[in-house]
Design a protein around this motif. Sequence first.
Motif, PDB file in Angstrom:
ATOM      1  N   SER A 102       0.835  -1.211   0.000  1.00 19.84           N
ATOM      2  CA  SER A 102       0.000   0.000   0.000  1.00 19.84           C
ATOM      3  C   SER A 102       0.867   1.257   0.000  1.00 19.84           C
ATOM      4  O   SER A 102       2.073   1.209   0.267  1.00 19.84           O
ATOM      5  CB  SER A 102      -0.905   0.017   1.237  1.00 19.84           C
ATOM      6  N   ASP A 103       0.230   2.395  -0.295  1.00 25.06           N
ATOM      7  CA  ASP A 103       0.947   3.676  -0.290  1.00 25.06           C
ATOM      8  C   ASP A 103       1.551   3.953   1.080  1.00 25.06           C
ATOM      9  O   ASP A 103       2.690   4.430   1.183  1.00 25.06           O
ATOM     10  CB  ASP A 103      -0.004   4.815  -0.673  1.00 25.06           C
ATOM     11  N   PHE A 104       0.788   3.692   2.136  1.00 29.32           N
ATOM     12  CA  PHE A 104       1.304   3.948   3.489  1.00 29.32           C
ATOM     13  C   PHE A 104       2.515   3.070   3.783  1.00 29.32           C
ATOM     14  O   PHE A 104       3.522   3.542   4.324  1.00 29.32           O
ATOM     15  CB  PHE A 104       0.208   3.702   4.523  1.00 29.32           C
ATOM     16  N   GLN A 105       2.433   1.790   3.435  1.00 31.29           N
ATOM     17  CA  GLN A 105       3.548   0.886   3.682  1.00 31.29           C
ATOM     18  C   GLN A 105       4.777   1.306   2.880  1.00 31.29           C
ATOM     19  O   GLN A 105       5.900   1.263   3.394  1.00 31.29           O
ATOM     20  CB  GLN A 105       3.143  -0.543   3.309  1.00 31.29           C
ATOM     21  N   ARG A 106       4.570   1.734   1.619  1.00 32.67           N
ATOM     22  CA  ARG A 106       5.703   2.180   0.800  1.00 32.67           C
ATOM     23  C   ARG A 106       6.350   3.405   1.426  1.00 32.67           C
ATOM     24  O   ARG A 106       7.574   3.541   1.440  1.00 32.67           O
ATOM     25  CB  ARG A 106       5.259   2.486  -0.627  1.00 32.67           C
ATOM     26  N   GLY A 107       5.530   4.322   1.938  1.00 30.90           N
ATOM     27  CA  GLY A 107       6.077   5.512   2.574  1.00 30.90           C
ATOM     28  C   GLY A 107       6.880   5.182   3.819  1.00 30.90           C
ATOM     29  O   GLY A 107       7.969   5.731   4.036  1.00 30.90           O
ATOM     30  N   VAL A 108       6.357   4.259   4.636  1.00 28.83           N
ATOM     31  CA  VAL A 108       7.066   3.848   5.857  1.00 28.83           C
ATOM     32  C   VAL A 108       8.397   3.203   5.501  1.00 28.83           C
ATOM     33  O   VAL A 108       9.441   3.505   6.107  1.00 28.83           O
ATOM     34  CB  VAL A 108       6.196   2.870   6.680  1.00 28.83           C
ATOM     35  N   LEU A 109       8.392   2.333   4.499  1.00 31.79           N
ATOM     36  CA  LEU A 109       9.624   1.662   4.092  1.00 31.79           C
ATOM     37  C   LEU A 109      10.645   2.655   3.544  1.00 31.79           C
ATOM     38  O   LEU A 109      11.839   2.573   3.846  1.00 31.79           O
ATOM     39  CB  LEU A 109       9.315   0.597   3.042  1.00 31.79           C
ATOM     40  N   ALA A 110      10.174   3.600   2.719  1.00 28.72           N
ATOM     41  CA  ALA A 110      11.079   4.591   2.142  1.00 28.72           C
ATOM     42  C   ALA A 110      11.704   5.462   3.229  1.00 28.72           C
ATOM     43  O   ALA A 110      12.884   5.827   3.149  1.00 28.72           O
ATOM     44  CB  ALA A 110      10.330   5.457   1.136  1.00 28.72           C
ATOM     45  N   PRO A 148      -0.946   4.289  18.267  1.00 31.31           N
ATOM     46  CA  PRO A 148      -0.895   2.983  17.587  1.00 31.31           C
ATOM     47  C   PRO A 148      -2.228   2.604  16.948  1.00 31.31           C
ATOM     48  O   PRO A 148      -2.264   1.983  15.882  1.00 31.31           O
ATOM     49  CB  PRO A 148      -0.514   2.019  18.720  1.00 31.31           C
ATOM     50  N   GLU A 149      -3.332   2.989  17.604  1.00 30.20           N
ATOM     51  CA  GLU A 149      -4.655   2.668  17.058  1.00 30.20           C
ATOM     52  C   GLU A 149      -4.890   3.378  15.728  1.00 30.20           C
ATOM     53  O   GLU A 149      -5.423   2.800  14.774  1.00 30.20           O
ATOM     54  CB  GLU A 149      -5.747   3.063  18.056  1.00 30.20           C
ATOM     55  N   LEU A 150      -4.467   4.644  15.647  1.00 28.17           N
ATOM     56  CA  LEU A 150      -4.652   5.402  14.410  1.00 28.17           C
ATOM     57  C   LEU A 150      -3.721   4.882  13.318  1.00 28.17           C
ATOM     58  O   LEU A 150      -4.110   4.807  12.148  1.00 28.17           O
ATOM     59  CB  LEU A 150      -4.395   6.897  14.660  1.00 28.17           C
ATOM     60  N   VAL A 151      -2.507   4.516  13.679  1.00 31.40           N
ATOM     61  CA  VAL A 151      -1.566   3.945  12.701  1.00 31.40           C
ATOM     62  C   VAL A 151      -2.147   2.666  12.112  1.00 31.40           C
ATOM     63  O   VAL A 151      -2.076   2.432  10.901  1.00 31.40           O
ATOM     64  CB  VAL A 151      -0.200   3.663  13.359  1.00 31.40           C
ATOM     65  N   GLU A 152      -2.727   1.834  12.961  1.00 30.20           N
ATOM     66  CA  GLU A 152      -3.324   0.584  12.481  1.00 30.20           C
ATOM     67  C   GLU A 152      -4.502   0.869  11.554  1.00 30.20           C
ATOM     68  O   GLU A 152      -4.715   0.172  10.555  1.00 30.20           O
ATOM     69  CB  GLU A 152      -3.781  -0.264  13.672  1.00 30.20           C
ATOM     70  N   ALA A 153      -5.271   1.926  11.859  1.00 30.12           N
ATOM     71  CA  ALA A 153      -6.423   2.279  11.026  1.00 30.12           C
ATOM     72  C   ALA A 153      -5.980   2.699   9.626  1.00 30.12           C
ATOM     73  O   ALA A 153      -6.591   2.302   8.624  1.00 30.12           O
ATOM     74  CB  ALA A 153      -7.227   3.399  11.690  1.00 30.12           C
ATOM     75  N   VAL A 154      -4.911   3.480   9.540  1.00 25.34           N
ATOM     76  CA  VAL A 154      -4.438   3.907   8.217  1.00 25.34           C
ATOM     77  C   VAL A 154      -3.727   2.756   7.520  1.00 25.34           C
ATOM     78  O   VAL A 154      -3.793   2.623   6.288  1.00 25.34           O
ATOM     79  CB  VAL A 154      -3.532   5.148   8.327  1.00 25.34           C
ATOM     80  N   ARG A 155      -3.075   1.896   8.276  1.00 22.03           N
ATOM     81  CA  ARG A 155      -2.380   0.751   7.680  1.00 22.03           C
ATOM     82  C   ARG A 155      -3.358  -0.213   7.024  1.00 22.03           C
ATOM     83  O   ARG A 155      -3.081  -0.772   5.955  1.00 22.03           O
ATOM     84  CB  ARG A 155      -1.565   0.004   8.741  1.00 22.03           C
ATOM     85  N   ALA A 179      -4.103  12.390  22.110  1.00 21.27           N
ATOM     86  CA  ALA A 179      -4.112  10.936  21.973  1.00 21.27           C
ATOM     87  C   ALA A 179      -5.476  10.327  22.309  1.00 21.27           C
ATOM     88  O   ALA A 179      -5.963   9.438  21.603  1.00 21.27           O
ATOM     89  CB  ALA A 179      -3.034  10.318  22.865  1.00 21.27           C
ATOM     90  N   GLU A 180      -6.101  10.820  23.370  1.00 23.03           N
ATOM     91  CA  GLU A 180      -7.395  10.260  23.781  1.00 23.03           C
ATOM     92  C   GLU A 180      -8.453  10.450  22.706  1.00 23.03           C
ATOM     93  O   GLU A 180      -9.255   9.544  22.426  1.00 23.03           O
ATOM     94  CB  GLU A 180      -7.854  10.912  25.085  1.00 23.03           C
ATOM     95  N   GLU A 181      -8.448  11.617  22.073  1.00 23.54           N
ATOM     96  CA  GLU A 181      -9.422  11.875  21.017  1.00 23.54           C
ATOM     97  C   GLU A 181      -9.140  11.019  19.783  1.00 23.54           C
ATOM     98  O   GLU A 181     -10.064  10.598  19.081  1.00 23.54           O
ATOM     99  CB  GLU A 181      -9.413  13.358  20.656  1.00 23.54           C
ATOM    100  N   GLN A 182      -7.866  10.761  19.506  1.00 23.95           N
ATOM    101  CA  GLN A 182      -7.537   9.870  18.394  1.00 23.95           C
ATOM    102  C   GLN A 182      -8.087   8.473  18.645  1.00 23.95           C
ATOM    103  O   GLN A 182      -8.708   7.859  17.762  1.00 23.95           O
ATOM    104  CB  GLN A 182      -6.016   9.796  18.209  1.00 23.95           C
ATOM    105  N   VAL A 183      -7.863   7.970  19.854  1.00 18.64           N
ATOM    106  CA  VAL A 183      -8.318   6.623  20.203  1.00 18.64           C
ATOM    107  C   VAL A 183      -9.844   6.533  20.117  1.00 18.64           C
ATOM    108  O   VAL A 183     -10.399   5.548  19.590  1.00 18.64           O
ATOM    109  CB  VAL A 183      -7.835   6.230  21.615  1.00 18.64           C
ATOM    110  N   ASN A 184     -10.535   7.552  20.603  1.00 21.16           N
ATOM    111  CA  ASN A 184     -12.001   7.555  20.553  1.00 21.16           C
ATOM    112  C   ASN A 184     -12.503   7.583  19.117  1.00 21.16           C
ATOM    113  O   ASN A 184     -13.498   6.922  18.779  1.00 21.16           O
ATOM    114  CB  ASN A 184     -12.547   8.765  21.319  1.00 21.16           C
TER     115      ASN A 184
END
Length: 283
Positions: free
Chosen positions: A90-98, A168-175, A192-197
């Motif tokens: 995915s685009d996100f994975q390619r960006g992380v790897l790069a 981590p929850e938001l990262v997993e959502a985009v991943r 962080a709390e608002e991201q998790v919610n």
Amino acid sequence: MQIQINDMLRAYIEPLTEAEHEALERSLLAEGCRDALVLWGDVLVDGHNRYAICQQHGIPFKVVQNERFQSMEDVMLWMIDNHLGRRSVSDFQRGVLALRKKDILAKRIEEDAARIKAEDAAITPPDSDIDAAAVPKVRTSREDIARAARLSSNTISQIEKIQKTATPELVEAVRTGTISINAAATVATLPAEEQVNAVAGGKKSLQQAAKEVREQRAASRPVKPAKPAPWEDGGEPPSQPDQPLTEVEHLRAEVAELKAKNAALRAENAELRERIDQLVDAS
């Protein structure tokens, strides 16, 4: 040979989703393991999922040695380049790897510069400059990294923001594709709390959170002063109507005014986004 599993290498690349793992297992059971596993000595470098499935079902497999690896960093760079060339990433994975590749190369540049400086200090005065030509030229700019990942510089910047501030929850959502990279970078600016919610509320909740952040940003920007009416510059004012406007006419006028302001804000927003992209690309 007893194949060794390095936990760091096994976790270095994003794991397969459940559906991807099931598809790979079906393929191996039906066609066998056609691609050889890549080893560095007795350490498994590429093919962790295939190896595990083959071990589970007793499927024969072949191995091949990569003789070019000199260090663990060489192994990681090879793994990154190998996965960047795959269409399923995915685009996100390619960006992380790069970005991982950028960090490794930047570290190497620093180490090479320090080594050359130490070597020069042994034969030249300590204050002499490092020979710039002696330091290997490695491309690590945002544009180079974006090109390697086949992404825009702006997308790389958004992925960097997600890595730095997202939970981590938001990262997993985009991943997993629950939220886009653009929207995730916006939501990552929240506490962080608002991201998790937002993640707990699902896709619609994430989209709403991103929308509210963008609206708050737009509302906080100063509105450009409206251009003066012609009569305010010395022209003739329009003739006043003989009869006062009805309530419906007042509402229609307010709607027209709000539409005009909305159009102006959209134009300003587009202009600011373009300026931001230009600044990011220039950095």
